[in-house]
Design an enzyme around this catalytic site. Structure first.
Site, mmCIF file in Angstrom:
data_model
loop_
_atom_site.group_PDB
_atom_site.id
_atom_site.type_symbol
_atom_site.label_atom_id
_atom_site.label_comp_id
_atom_site.label_asym_id
_atom_site.label_seq_id
_atom_site.Cartn_x
_atom_site.Cartn_y
_atom_site.Cartn_z
ATOM 1 N N THR A 1 0.848 -1.179 0.000
ATOM 2 C CA THR A 1 0.000 0.000 0.000
ATOM 3 C C THR A 1 0.885 1.230 0.000
ATOM 4 O O THR A 1 2.062 1.146 0.343
ATOM 5 C CB THR A 1 -0.893 -0.055 1.262
ATOM 6 O OG1 THR A 1 -1.625 -1.276 1.242
ATOM 7 C CG2 THR A 1 -1.821 1.110 1.368
ATOM 8 N N ASP B 1 -8.108 -10.329 0.885
ATOM 9 C CA ASP B 1 -8.531 -9.635 2.096
ATOM 10 C C ASP B 1 -9.903 -10.078 2.582
ATOM 11 O O ASP B 1 -10.358 -9.641 3.650
ATOM 12 C CB ASP B 1 -8.520 -8.118 1.873
ATOM 13 C CG ASP B 1 -7.194 -7.489 2.267
ATOM 14 O OD1 ASP B 1 -6.353 -8.202 2.835
ATOM 15 O OD2 ASP B 1 -6.993 -6.291 2.004
#
Length: 565
Positions: free
Chosen positions: A374, A416
């Site tokens: 990220t 996720d």
């Protein structure tokens, strides 16, 4: 327009900025605007937009697209993310452009015939790719709050991709590793190559012509340039050829969502962060509420009582995250208001044993206790509009797959979701129902873009990458600034730990937690594991005495930097 002349001019500006920032990396001041990102080239692109009269959203759009070129590890158009915006009038809103599960997705799509998770399938296969949201999110935010024309904001990224930028040693190190790895997909092996099939060397210009063409379609057609037309057709064709399940219908149906922010408080500060499907805002505010009850005279910074208290607060917030949170559009009864309330914080805090570690029981979730790529950037403009944006591909370089005709990397965000319904174990696998896979559902995220305000004005703009560690690195940095009155650069670099309920362990930054403290924590019943670093924070803080902004880029970022004017 003479784009080559413009590029040369921008390169000179960036080189000058880089030289200046190399001497003032810890703390950089800006009076009229600032961008702090994982790449100094992208930061400078954003500041150039501010200088042209653009606002914070304009600079955000330009910086995000530039990061897709210069920071492919996490900057993207094939992923998703979140924006928190505070306007100069003090109004706060958020944009959710988290990836979605494709229409063909199902709760058991990663299980074998015996109901067990197929190893690696939810992270390393083409089925792990979620429907991208980044382009839609940026376009939606710009359409409502942008000032400059869309085309002007995408063009700098096109120039960087078309004309190239100097290969850095950091990128080159990654290029060697990925191009030589037997496990790297074919797209990744050639990603950093030049036109002759050789890896671009440090200092040489790395050009990405396919990506430039894709960005040009986005420039000319807005979000339709990605979700419809040639790009959408190529994505569907690639999926069909490589075992993926995303279709043109998935792309056409995708929309970003503007959501009401979560709001908390600590002392005389207000904290604004992302609501679900991000778990970051809920957990951050829950933990800050608990820490507001702490006796800091007995838990001094970096002491054993302090580290123990942090771990216990984290343990409880992450247990609540695992049990309760998911996509609100599929879980309309999420107990968000309860979890971020001061009363609930008191209930959780009162159960903390200040002398002994609790036990993380996978069967108990958030009930009373008995005894885990990220990138983030922060923006502020001359009028005081502020943006905190976190965007991701999930793993570093996502699924490491993509179409050579499009030039960008796909995410692996399906990992996720909770992969095995009903199975939660001590290794950290979660099986609760709010985050099970369903078509068009957004997977739970840990991204925590945050804006802290004081007297209605942005005081701290912050965020970080790091998977499940994101929430805790942001939490500790916010706490460092608000409770311990650290400058943002000191707060970013200070010692941090991480506990996520399961697995039941404290991860700590190697060489920053003292041996005596480690031993004392072990005697209290904690298990500890060293890691090299936690988070790569990018922050902006208001210097109230001078009325100017201070920016800091985490030293863990090889190419990150602050651009200001």
């Amino acid at each position: 327009m003479n784009y080559k002349s413009l590029l040369f001019k921008n390169c000179i500006s960036v080189i000058f900025c880089f030289l200046i920032c190399s001497y003032t990396q810890a703390q950089t001041y800006g009076k009229n605007g600032m961008v702090v990102s994982d790449n100094i080239l992208a930061s400078q692109v954003g500041v150039d937009i501010l200088k042209k009269g653009g606002n914070a959203i304009d600079a955000t759009v330009a910086t995000a697209f530039a990061l897709a070129v210069t920071h492919p590890e996490a900057g993207n158009i094939g992923g998703g993310g979140f924006i928190v915006l505070m306007t100069s009038a003090g109004d706060v809103t958020t944009f959710d452009f988290r990836e979605k599960a494709p229409l063909k997705a199902s709760p058991d799509m990663f299980l074998d015939k015996d109901g067990n998770l197929e190893a690696g399938s939810n992270h390393y296969s083409s089925k792990a790719i979620g429907v991208p949201g980044s382009v839609a999110g940026l376009y939606t935010a710009h359409q409502k709050y942008g000032k400059l024309p869309w085309k002007e904001l995408v063009q700098p990224a096109i120039l960087l991709a078309e004309n190239g930028f100097p290969m850095t040693w950091g990128l080159y190190k990654v290029a060697l590793s990925l191009s030589q790895s037997d496990s790297s997909p074919a797209f990744m092996k050639s990603f950093f190559h030049d036109g002759s099939g050789k890896t671009v060397q440090p200092g040489e210009l790395w050009k990405q012509p396919a990506l430039a063409k894709t960005l040009a379609l986005i420039r000319d057609h807005g979000s339709d340039g990605f979700y419809k037309g040639p790009v959408a057709q190529e994505i569907e064709s690639w999926m069909e050829e490589n075992g993926g399940i995303i279709s043109k219908a998935d792309l056409e149906k995708y929309t970003a969502v503007e959501r009401k922010p979560l709001k908390g408080s600590f002392k005389d500060f207000e904290i604004f962060s992302m609501p679900p499907p991000s778990s970051g805002g809920v957990a951050l505010i829950e933990m800050m509420n608990m820490m507001e009850l702490a006796d800091f005279d007995k838990a001094e910074f970096n002491s054993t009582p302090y580290a123990h208290l942090l771990a216990e607060v984290m343990r409880r917030a992450y247990a609540d995250r695992a049990e309760h949170l998911g996509d609100p559009d599929f879980n309309p009864e999420l107990p968000v208001d309860k979890l971020i309330s001061k009363e609930y914080a008191r209930f959780r805090f009162d159960n903390i044993d200040l002398e002994n570690a609790s036990i993380s029981d996978p069967e108990k979730y958030g009930q009373l206790y008995d005894g885990s790529s990220t990138t983030h950037f922060s923006v502020v403009d001359k009028d005081g509009n502020a943006v905190s944006m976190t965007t991701t591909l999930e793993h570093s370089y996502g699924v490491k797959m993509g179409s050579p005709n499009l030039g960008f990397l796909f995410n692996n965000e399906m990992g996720d979701f909770n992969p095995v319904p009903g199975v939660t174990n001590e290794r950290g696998q979660i099986g609760s129902s709010p985050n099970l896979i369903a078509p068009e559902k957004r997977m739970l995220s840990s991204m925590t873009p945050t804006i802290v305000s004081q007297n209605g004005k942005p005081f701290l703009i912050l965020g970080s990458p790091g998977g499940r560690t994101i929430i805790n690195t942001v939490f500790q940095t916010v706490l460092n600034v608000l409770q311990y009155e650290m400058r943002v650069d000191k707060a970013i670099e200070a010692m941090k730990i991480h506990h996520q309920w399961l697995p039941d362990e404290i991860r700590y930054e190697r060489h920053l937690l003292s041996p005596d403290t480690r031993k004392a924590l072990e005697n209290m019943g904690h298990s500890l594991r060293p890691v090299n670093n936690l988070g790569v924070l990018m922050g902006i803080q208001l210097d109230t005495s001078l009325g100017v902004y201070m920016g800091a880029s985490d030293s863990a970022s090889a190419d990150g930097g602050v651009a200001a004017y």
